[in-house]
Scaffold this active site. Structure first.
Site, mmCIF file in Angstrom:
data_model
loop_
_atom_site.group_PDB
_atom_site.id
_atom_site.type_symbol
_atom_site.label_atom_id
_atom_site.label_comp_id
_atom_site.label_asym_id
_atom_site.label_seq_id
_atom_site.Cartn_x
_atom_site.Cartn_y
_atom_site.Cartn_z
ATOM 1 N N GLU A 256 43.339 43.770 49.702
ATOM 2 C CA GLU A 256 43.883 43.171 48.486
ATOM 3 C C GLU A 256 42.855 43.415 47.402
ATOM 4 O O GLU A 256 41.757 42.865 47.470
ATOM 5 C CB GLU A 256 44.081 41.657 48.676
ATOM 6 C CG GLU A 256 45.050 41.278 49.780
ATOM 7 C CD GLU A 256 46.474 41.680 49.478
ATOM 8 O OE1 GLU A 256 46.800 41.902 48.296
ATOM 9 O OE2 GLU A 256 47.260 41.789 50.423
ATOM 10 N N CYS A 295 43.409 37.317 40.709
ATOM 11 C CA CYS A 295 43.883 38.685 40.915
ATOM 12 C C CYS A 295 45.301 38.839 40.375
ATOM 13 O O CYS A 295 45.739 39.947 40.096
ATOM 14 C CB CYS A 295 43.840 39.026 42.394
ATOM 15 S SG CYS A 295 44.668 37.788 43.397
#
Ligand code: NAP
Length: 518
Positions: A256, A295
């Site tokens: 990720e 994020c």
């Protein structure tokens, strides 16, 4: 000052060399010391593989689910303590801290419930079976069984609690022991959380270990059956996933990474309409929550040229209410960046963006924080830019500024051009589209959907909480520079930790062995 210890092979390892100091990002006061020097990583892997794995695989999904639910409850009992640590080490406001800590507890609970629903079994039946010959005397059924290895989880600095919990929940429910590593600079919250989990006595020995500080040679020791899950920058991800031993042994790697997420306003949202107001409110929150250190934060604001001025004006009015400050003061709505390095990187990033964009709100330089000592703390105010060249491959599409910073990108109102702009970032975690026009959104999905892991729809009547929240039930991850990984998404989140096996034989026999029922 306290030195945080790693928990490896059943004991706490407190290093006395190479110590790194954790600080409060609002005041720069030192909080704790961290190092893993001298840790025995070979012993930790052995302990997980020989003790933790077999113990977990003995348990049914329901038993593992029961433990996850109990852990979630334990976390809730320590919520205030964890929120305080998050404020001290991550500089979070109460609401930003809750996003991380309650989000982590929620992930544990959701996976606990999924485990309970799976009941008394130890493997997953994968889809329906297929007949391979003229009769059912030759049949195939896929199942998924726990991998007999260890999962190493390396997390980013911005979500110490949620990052730990969402990864741990999936591996643990799958039946795979975990060695978790929080980012060093903000390890305080994750360290306490793991301490609470271990002290609870709920976990089978060997099922959870923690490294604070460097991973030393841990990753070089991973092999067949192991899993490496990473959250952090694309640059670190590239370095780590390229390790020879990971490639040679086909170690499962889930990444990720960075993401230049976009929020798109469709042309049916007139300035001042409820949809327009929803868009502005959501974008302002997604820019400033956790000081933009998410994020999933909005980095690119894609709006029809016709309403660009109105969007900028309305956003600026909201951002003006978010001056950064020390979250000790409950009136402060946005805290500092987490570290000095992050501040430097964000300011460098703004300077890079300014090569092809103009500043329309904010100063683009370090600020003094409300209630913080002058000259201290890693503060930067909300910063809005605007690019004249939205369709060019400019830094706006590839430089992730990990702070409260986003760029307005005007477009012609067509779904095709909006998708073209979104695609320039080469893979995002989330894209949002604000429209009441399902045909426009369907066209946008058709041309831009493959560039993102999640499409969040804002429309009148929706009760969505904004594009930044990751729900355990929905996929988290994105293609390309977002890492190409997939986490969460309900039982899909267990995929990296399970081995799919096609079981072949006569149907009654296969059904009896796998537990599949016609
Ligand atoms: P980072 O510098 O890449 O660090 C991430 C993690 O990797 C930290 O735990 C770090 O440990 C560790 N690490 C760094 N070098 C390593 C090495 N050689 N060997 C083993 N571990 C190593 O990223 P960050 O600054 O913490 O986080 C910010 C980035 O994460 C942003 O780009 C953000 O977009 C991304 N992020 C993505 C997601 C997502 O779900 N996609 C979520 C959150 C954040 P140390 O702290 O000890 O260096």
């Amino acid at each position: 000052m306290k030195t945080l210890a790693s928990y490896l092979a059943g004991r706490w390892h407190r290093a006395d060399r190479d110590l790194q100091t954790l600080v409060n990002p609002a005041s720069e006061e030192p909080l704790a010391l961290v190092s893993s020097t001298g840790a025995d990583f070979a012993g930790a892997l052995d302990w997980a593989r020989k003790l933790g794995g077999p113990a977990l695989r003995e348990l049914t999904f329901a038993q593992r689910g029961e433990i996850l639910k109990a852990l979630s409850k334990r976390l809730r009992e320590h919520r205030d303590e964890l929120l305080l640590l998050s404020r001290m080490n991550n500089g979070t406001t109460a609401s930003d801290g809750s996003f991380d800590i309650d989000g982590g507890g929620g992930a544990l609970a959701v996976y606990g419930n999924l485990g309970l629903a799976l009941g008394d079994r130890r493997h997953l039946v994968d889809g329906v079976g297929d007949q391979l010959a003229k009769t059912e005397a030759f049949w195939s059924q896929h199942v998924q069984v726990p991998r007999p290895g260890v999962a190493v989880h390396v997390n980013a600095f911005n979500f110490p609690a949620w990052g730990f919990a969402e990864k741990f929940a999936c591996a643990f429910l799958a039946g795979v022991p975990v060695i978790t590593k929080p980012a060093t600079a903000t390890a305080l919250t994750a360290h306490r959380l793991v301490e609470i989990a271990l002290e609870s006595g709920l976990l089978p020995p060997g099922s959870l270990q923690m490294v604070v500080g460097s991973t030393g040679d841990l990753l070089d020791r991973l092999g067949v059956h192991d899993v490496f899950a990473f959250t952090g920058s694309a640059a670190t991800a590239l370095h780590l996933r390229s390790k020879k031993n990971l490639l040679a042994a086909s170690v499962r790697v889930n990444v990720e990474a960075d993401s230049l997420n976009a929020a798109v306003l469709a042309p049916d949202a007139a300035a001042g309409s409820p949809l327009f107001e929803l868009f502005v409110k959501d974008v302002a929150r997604e820019m400033t929550q956790k000081a933009g250190q998410k994020c999933t934060a909005v980095r690119r604001i894609v709006v029809p040229g016709a309403v660009e001025g109105a969007v900028t004006e309305a956003l600026a009015a909201r951002l003006a209410k978010c001056a950064p400050g020390d979250p000790v003061d409950e009136a402060v709505r946005m805290g500092p960046l987490a570290t000095e390095d992050q501040l430097r990187d964000a300011l460098d990033g703004i300077a890079e963006l300014l090569a092809t964009a103009d500043l329309v709100f904010g100063s683009g330089v370090r600020a003094d924080g409300l209630g913080a000592p002058a000259g201290k703390g890693y503060f930067v105010g909300p910063t809005l830019l605007r690019s004249e060249v939205p369709l060019e491959k400019s830094p706006v599409h590839h430089r992730e500024v990990f702070g409260p910073v986003a760029t307005v990108l005007p477009y012609d109102g067509s779904a095709r051009q909006a998708a073209e702009i979104v695609a320039l970032a080469e893979g995002t975690l989330v894209t949002s589209a604000y429209s009441n026009d399902a045909d426009w959104v369907a066209a946008f999905l058709a041309s831009g959907g493959a560039y993102t892991g999640r499409l969040y729809l804002g429309s009148e009547g929706s009760e969505g909480v904004g594009s930044g929240a990751c729900f355990p039930q929905s996929l988290h991850g994105g293609p390309g520079r977002a890492g190409g990984g997939e986490e969460l998404g309900g039982l899909r989140g267990l995929t990296p930790y399970l081995q799919r096996v096609a079981v072949q034989g006569s149907r009654p026999h296969v059904d009896a062995v796998t537990g599949a029922r016609p």
